[in-house]
Enzyme design. Structure first.
Site, short mmCIF file in Angstrom:
data_model
loop_
_atom_site.label_atom_id
_atom_site.label_comp_id
_atom_site.label_asym_id
_atom_site.label_seq_id
_atom_site.Cartn_x
_atom_site.Cartn_y
_atom_site.Cartn_z
NE ARG A 48 -7.91 -66.78 -21.49
CZ ARG A 48 -8.90 -67.63 -21.54
NH1 ARG A 48 -8.66 -68.93 -21.43
NH2 ARG A 48 -10.15 -67.22 -21.71
CG PHE A 94 -14.25 -56.55 -24.05
CD1 PHE A 94 -15.57 -56.12 -24.02
CD2 PHE A 94 -13.34 -55.86 -24.82
CE1 PHE A 94 -15.98 -55.02 -24.77
CE2 PHE A 94 -13.73 -54.75 -25.57
CZ PHE A 94 -15.05 -54.32 -25.55
CG ASP A 148 -16.48 -58.20 -18.39
OD1 ASP A 148 -15.88 -58.87 -19.26
OD2 ASP A 148 -17.71 -58.22 -18.27
CB SER A 149 -20.14 -54.35 -19.08
OG SER A 149 -20.43 -55.54 -19.79
CG ASP A 195 -11.08 -61.69 -26.11
OD1 ASP A 195 -11.44 -61.86 -27.29
OD2 ASP A 195 -11.12 -62.59 -25.25
CB CYS A 225 -14.86 -64.09 -31.32
SG CYS A 225 -16.14 -63.04 -30.60
#
Length: 394
Positions: free
Chosen positions: A210, A226, A248-249, A298, A338
């Site tokens: 970040r 995300f 974001d969901s 991400d 990831c």
């Protein structure tokens, strides 16, 4: 001690200090160990290799702990491992950072155990039956070392099914964390929901990335996909971005992000928070011919295993293609995976394919990694799960 004999030719990885013995490598199980019992592991010539934790229901039949034959796996052994892991991270704690991963499973010789410090609280996840049996020892040692206000367990993990363990959520010590725990990372304040948030409550593995990404945002229009509770968004706003759109969901994630932005006193006119499926939103932006200067991708883990890698590669390619379509020459894409099964070379190839399909020429200008509180053992490359690339469109 109960004993495991390996098949001929299946002992090489164990000799080389790899912590996993797969069920297919086991020849004999002697004295009927129960799941979670400590066993001694031998090759087919009856030579001692290591001590480990046995589990008959798991694909990983033995999680190896100790290769020295004279070291007993007792209470003090477990306490020493916890002390070592915690002491190796204390230098990361400061007024600017009160959040850190204290224990990172196999990397700290504590397979199946995750512990994260969020200000005065600790969030714990237990993936393995052997750790479940010594959980009270581990919690007691964490209390002795750090004196937290509370330790809360978030062991609602699919991996526990493979270990024959039910979900286990709840208070292990002290007081239940409040709905939102106030933490500081990189000098930025966050509200973290330990009890109901994703994973253990926060993604401290992106701390360094970040900061690094924020070096490129001054005066730029940023899209953070995300976004969860706003890690990249908040660092971008502090770094001088002209505007940030966070997507974001999860309704909880978006609500938490808004709280975090208000908490840090950023101008509400400088950001937009969008609750949407990211791929759908990227398609809509493409149809609108929207353009950004820097995009962060991400996503969650697309490849939980090597068998899922081909399908995941296609998903990563499509996601990054859509992102690249929104960048002009000079635009930057900070993109991450990831998935432990996705190595960096494969990820670069996926990006190359995405760029080709998007009609873009790209350069890789920086590589991202997981931070030092998520170390990688030389004998366990699988622990290197987080990788990322900073891509420039040329």
């Amino acid at each position: 001690m109960k004993k495991i004999i390996l098949n001929k030719g299946k002992d090489k990885a164990a000799w080389q200090l790899h912590p996993w013995v797969f069920s297919g490598a086991v020849n004999k199980v002697i004295d009927q160990p129960q799941n979670g019992d400590v066993v001694s592991v031998y090759n087919n010539e009856d030579e001692f290799i290591a001590f480990g934790i046995y589990n008959s229901t798991s694909r990983v039949a033995v999680r190896l702990l100790e290769w020295h034959p004279n070291r007993e796996i007792n209470e003090e052994w477990w306490r020493n491992r916890v002390r070592s892991a915690v002491n190796n991270r204390l230098h990361l704690l400061s007024e600017e950072n009160d959040t850190v991963r204290l224990i990172f499973a196999e990397a700290d010789f504590l397979p199946g155990l995750i512990a994260d410090k969020y200000a005065d609280y600790i969030s714990v996840q237990v993936h393995a039956a052997g750790v479940e049996q010594v959980k009270t020892i581990i919690i007691d040692e964490l209390v002795r070392l750090l004196n937290p206000k509370g330790i809360y367990e978030r062991s609602d993990l699919k991996s526990r099914e493979h270990e024959g363990l039910p979900d286990s959520n709840g208070l292990l010590y002290g007081t239940v964390p409040p709905e939102f725990v106030a933490i500081i990372e990189n000098g930025i304040q966050y509200q973290v929901n330990i009890v109901e948030g994703q994973k253990s409550g926060f993604y401290c593995d992106q701390r360094d990335n970040r900061l690094l990404t924020a070096q490129y945002v001054k005066g730029k229009k940023v899209l953070d996909c995300f976004s969860y509770s706003g890690g990249f968004t908040l660092n971008a706003l502090r770094g001088g971005a002209s505007h940030v759109t966070a997507v974001d969901s999860s309704a909880l994630a978006i609500d938490t992000l808004r709280q975090n932005i208000a908490l840090n006193g950023f101008d509400a006119e400088q950001y937009a928070a969008v609750q949407s499926d990211v791929n759908k939103y990227l398609r809509e932006l493409g149809e609108q011919q929207a353009r950004f200067d820097l995009i962060v991708l991400d996503p969650p883990k697309y490849a939980p295993s090597r068998s899922a890698l081909d399908k995941a590669s296609r998903a990563y390619k499509d996601l990054n293609r859509r992102g690249l379509m929104l960048l002009e020459s000079g635009g930057l894409l900070a993109t991450f995976s990831c998935s432990g099964a996705m190595d960096i070379d494969t990820f670069k190839q996926v990006l190359a394919w995405a760029a080709l399909d998007a009609g873009k020429e790209i350069q890789f200008i920086r590589q991202f990694h997981q931070p030092e509180d998520h170390p990688v053992r030389a004998s366990f490359s699988e622990g290197e799960y987080l990788k990322g690339l900073l891509v420039r469109v040329i």
